[in-house]
Design a protein around this motif. Structure first.
Motif, PDB file in Angstrom:
ATOM      1  N   THR A  41      38.069  35.526  42.579  1.00 23.96           N
ATOM      2  CA  THR A  41      39.120  36.314  43.206  1.00 23.96           C
ATOM      3  C   THR A  41      38.559  37.606  43.795  1.00 23.96           C
ATOM      4  O   THR A  41      37.430  37.993  43.485  1.00 23.96           O
ATOM      5  CB  THR A  41      40.240  36.625  42.178  1.00 23.96           C
ATOM      6  OG1 THR A  41      41.339  37.204  42.846  1.00 23.96           O
ATOM      7  CG2 THR A  41      39.759  37.541  41.082  1.00 23.96           C
ATOM      8  N   CYS A  42      39.333  38.264  44.610  1.00 24.50           N
ATOM      9  CA  CYS A  42      38.946  39.522  45.247  1.00 24.50           C
ATOM     10  C   CYS A  42      39.440  40.690  44.384  1.00 24.50           C
ATOM     11  O   CYS A  42      40.608  40.736  44.005  1.00 24.50           O
ATOM     12  CB  CYS A  42      39.536  39.618  46.648  1.00 24.50           C
ATOM     13  SG  CYS A  42      39.096  41.139  47.525  1.00 24.50           S
ATOM     14  N   THR A  43      38.545  41.632  44.108  1.00 18.94           N
ATOM     15  CA  THR A  43      38.915  42.759  43.252  1.00 18.94           C
ATOM     16  C   THR A  43      39.814  43.771  43.966  1.00 18.94           C
ATOM     17  O   THR A  43      40.496  44.542  43.309  1.00 18.94           O
ATOM     18  CB  THR A  43      37.668  43.482  42.726  1.00 18.94           C
ATOM     19  OG1 THR A  43      36.867  43.908  43.826  1.00 18.94           O
ATOM     20  CG2 THR A  43      36.868  42.592  41.800  1.00 18.94           C
ATOM     21  N   LYS A  44      39.832  43.751  45.288  1.00 16.00           N
ATOM     22  CA  LYS A  44      40.703  44.662  46.035  1.00 16.00           C
ATOM     23  C   LYS A  44      42.045  44.008  46.344  1.00 16.00           C
ATOM     24  O   LYS A  44      43.095  44.521  45.968  1.00 16.00           O
ATOM     25  CB  LYS A  44      40.047  45.085  47.354  1.00 16.00           C
ATOM     26  CG  LYS A  44      40.942  45.969  48.209  1.00 16.00           C
ATOM     27  CD  LYS A  44      40.341  46.276  49.558  1.00 16.00           C
ATOM     28  CE  LYS A  44      41.331  47.067  50.396  1.00 16.00           C
ATOM     29  NZ  LYS A  44      40.877  47.189  51.778  1.00 16.00           N
ATOM     30  N   CYS A  45      42.008  42.866  47.005  1.00 13.59           N
ATOM     31  CA  CYS A  45      43.239  42.239  47.507  1.00 13.59           C
ATOM     32  C   CYS A  45      44.077  41.576  46.417  1.00 13.59           C
ATOM     33  O   CYS A  45      45.298  41.683  46.429  1.00 13.59           O
ATOM     34  CB  CYS A  45      42.885  41.228  48.592  1.00 13.59           C
ATOM     35  SG  CYS A  45      41.970  41.971  49.965  1.00 13.59           S
ATOM     36  N   ALA A  46      43.448  40.902  45.481  1.00 10.86           N
ATOM     37  CA  ALA A  46      44.194  40.177  44.455  1.00 10.86           C
ATOM     38  C   ALA A  46      44.395  41.000  43.180  1.00 10.86           C
ATOM     39  O   ALA A  46      45.476  40.987  42.595  1.00 10.86           O
ATOM     40  CB  ALA A  46      43.490  38.868  44.126  1.00 10.86           C
ATOM     41  N   LEU A  47      43.373  41.730  42.766  1.00 12.20           N
ATOM     42  CA  LEU A  47      43.453  42.461  41.501  1.00 12.20           C
ATOM     43  C   LEU A  47      43.840  43.933  41.662  1.00 12.20           C
ATOM     44  O   LEU A  47      44.227  44.580  40.694  1.00 12.20           O
ATOM     45  CB  LEU A  47      42.106  42.379  40.761  1.00 12.20           C
ATOM     46  CG  LEU A  47      41.626  40.983  40.375  1.00 12.20           C
ATOM     47  CD1 LEU A  47      40.263  41.063  39.700  1.00 12.20           C
ATOM     48  CD2 LEU A  47      42.624  40.289  39.477  1.00 12.20           C
ATOM     49  N   SER A  48      43.717  44.466  42.878  1.00  9.79           N
ATOM     50  CA  SER A  48      44.018  45.882  43.168  1.00  9.79           C
ATOM     51  C   SER A  48      43.249  46.835  42.248  1.00  9.79           C
ATOM     52  O   SER A  48      43.776  47.834  41.777  1.00  9.79           O
ATOM     53  CB  SER A  48      45.526  46.144  43.047  1.00  9.79           C
ATOM     54  OG  SER A  48      46.248  45.321  43.922  1.00  9.79           O
ATOM     55  N   CYS A  53      36.583  45.383  49.082  1.00 11.55           N
ATOM     56  CA  CYS A  53      36.573  44.009  48.585  1.00 11.55           C
ATOM     57  C   CYS A  53      35.321  43.755  47.745  1.00 11.55           C
ATOM     58  O   CYS A  53      34.225  44.170  48.104  1.00 11.55           O
ATOM     59  CB  CYS A  53      36.614  43.010  49.739  1.00 11.55           C
ATOM     60  SG  CYS A  53      38.210  42.961  50.584  1.00 11.55           S
ATOM     61  N   GLY A  54      35.530  43.098  46.639  1.00  7.66           N
ATOM     62  CA  GLY A  54      34.468  42.689  45.734  1.00  7.66           C
ATOM     63  C   GLY A  54      34.913  41.391  45.088  1.00  7.66           C
ATOM     64  O   GLY A  54      35.952  40.841  45.447  1.00  7.66           O
ATOM     65  N   HIS A  55      34.176  40.914  44.133  1.00  4.32           N
ATOM     66  CA  HIS A  55      34.515  39.629  43.529  1.00  4.32           C
ATOM     67  C   HIS A  55      34.512  39.695  42.018  1.00  4.32           C
ATOM     68  O   HIS A  55      33.726  40.424  41.419  1.00  4.32           O
ATOM     69  CB  HIS A  55      33.516  38.555  43.985  1.00  4.32           C
ATOM     70  CG  HIS A  55      33.491  38.402  45.460  1.00  4.32           C
ATOM     71  ND1 HIS A  55      32.510  38.956  46.230  1.00  4.32           N
ATOM     72  CD2 HIS A  55      34.352  37.794  46.310  1.00  4.32           C
ATOM     73  CE1 HIS A  55      32.758  38.679  47.499  1.00  4.32           C
ATOM     74  NE2 HIS A  55      33.866  37.985  47.578  1.00  4.32           N
ATOM     75  N   ALA A  56      35.406  38.901  41.437  1.00  2.92           N
ATOM     76  CA  ALA A  56      35.458  38.753  39.983  1.00  2.92           C
ATOM     77  C   ALA A  56      35.720  37.285  39.685  1.00  2.92           C
ATOM     78  O   ALA A  56      36.419  36.594  40.435  1.00  2.92           O
ATOM     79  CB  ALA A  56      36.552  39.612  39.387  1.00  2.92           C
ATOM     80  N   LEU A  57      35.154  36.808  38.609  1.00  2.00           N
ATOM     81  CA  LEU A  57      35.380  35.441  38.153  1.00  2.00           C
ATOM     82  C   LEU A  57      36.259  35.528  36.909  1.00  2.00           C
ATOM     83  O   LEU A  57      35.912  36.202  35.941  1.00  2.00           O
ATOM     84  CB  LEU A  57      34.053  34.750  37.818  1.00  2.00           C
ATOM     85  CG  LEU A  57      34.156  33.277  37.463  1.00  2.00           C
ATOM     86  CD1 LEU A  57      34.554  32.452  38.694  1.00  2.00           C
ATOM     87  CD2 LEU A  57      32.852  32.758  36.902  1.00  2.00           C
ATOM     88  N   LEU A  58      37.408  34.870  36.967  1.00  2.00           N
ATOM     89  CA  LEU A  58      38.345  34.852  35.848  1.00  2.00           C
ATOM     90  C   LEU A  58      38.119  33.570  35.066  1.00  2.00           C
ATOM     91  O   LEU A  58      38.315  32.474  35.593  1.00  2.00           O
ATOM     92  CB  LEU A  58      39.784  34.924  36.359  1.00  2.00           C
ATOM     93  CG  LEU A  58      40.077  36.070  37.340  1.00  2.00           C
ATOM     94  CD1 LEU A  58      41.495  35.954  37.883  1.00  2.00           C
ATOM     95  CD2 LEU A  58      39.858  37.410  36.672  1.00  2.00           C
TER      96      LEU A  58
END
Length: 114
Positions: A41-48, A53-58
């Motif tokens: 997921t995107c750390t800016k657009c999805a996680l706020s 924009c960056g990335h995270a794996l849930l």
């Protein structure tokens, strides 16, 4: 007297060797490459959570969701367009490092599942 000195010397040597072996094993685990599967997921657009924009794996682990932040180029990555607006299933391989109670994947290799 000589026996006591010899026993002490052997005792210290045994403790030193055991301590060295333990610390080597701990360092080996830190550098271990792991393969994780989850939702990218995107750390800016999805996680706020970030300004850029960056990335995270849930990853689901023991009924809980664990976040692994990817140390990558953010929006410049080739896979960013696929996960910026919607989470995608992915497999990420890299070195997992914990810093400030935050899990980070260094040198991530990302494979988007189709």
């Amino acid at each position: 007297m000589l026996r006591i000195a010899l026993a002490l010397a052997l005792g210290f040597a045994a403790i030193t060797i055991a301590g060295t072996a333990t610390s080597v094993r701990a360092e080996d685990k830190k550098d271990e490459t792991k393969k994780l599967e989850g939702k990218l997921t995107c750390t800016k657009c999805a996680l706020s959570e970030t300004d850029k924009c960056g990335h995270a794996l849930l990853v689901k682990k023991d009924g809980k969701e664990v976040k692994y932040y990817l140390k990558d180029k953010g929006a410049k990555e080739s896979y960013h367009g696929k996960c910026c607006t919607a989470d995608v299933d992915a497999t990420v391989t890299g070195k997992v490092v914990e810093k400030d109670k935050k899990l980070t994947i260094e040198d991530p290799k990302v494979e988007i599942k189709k």
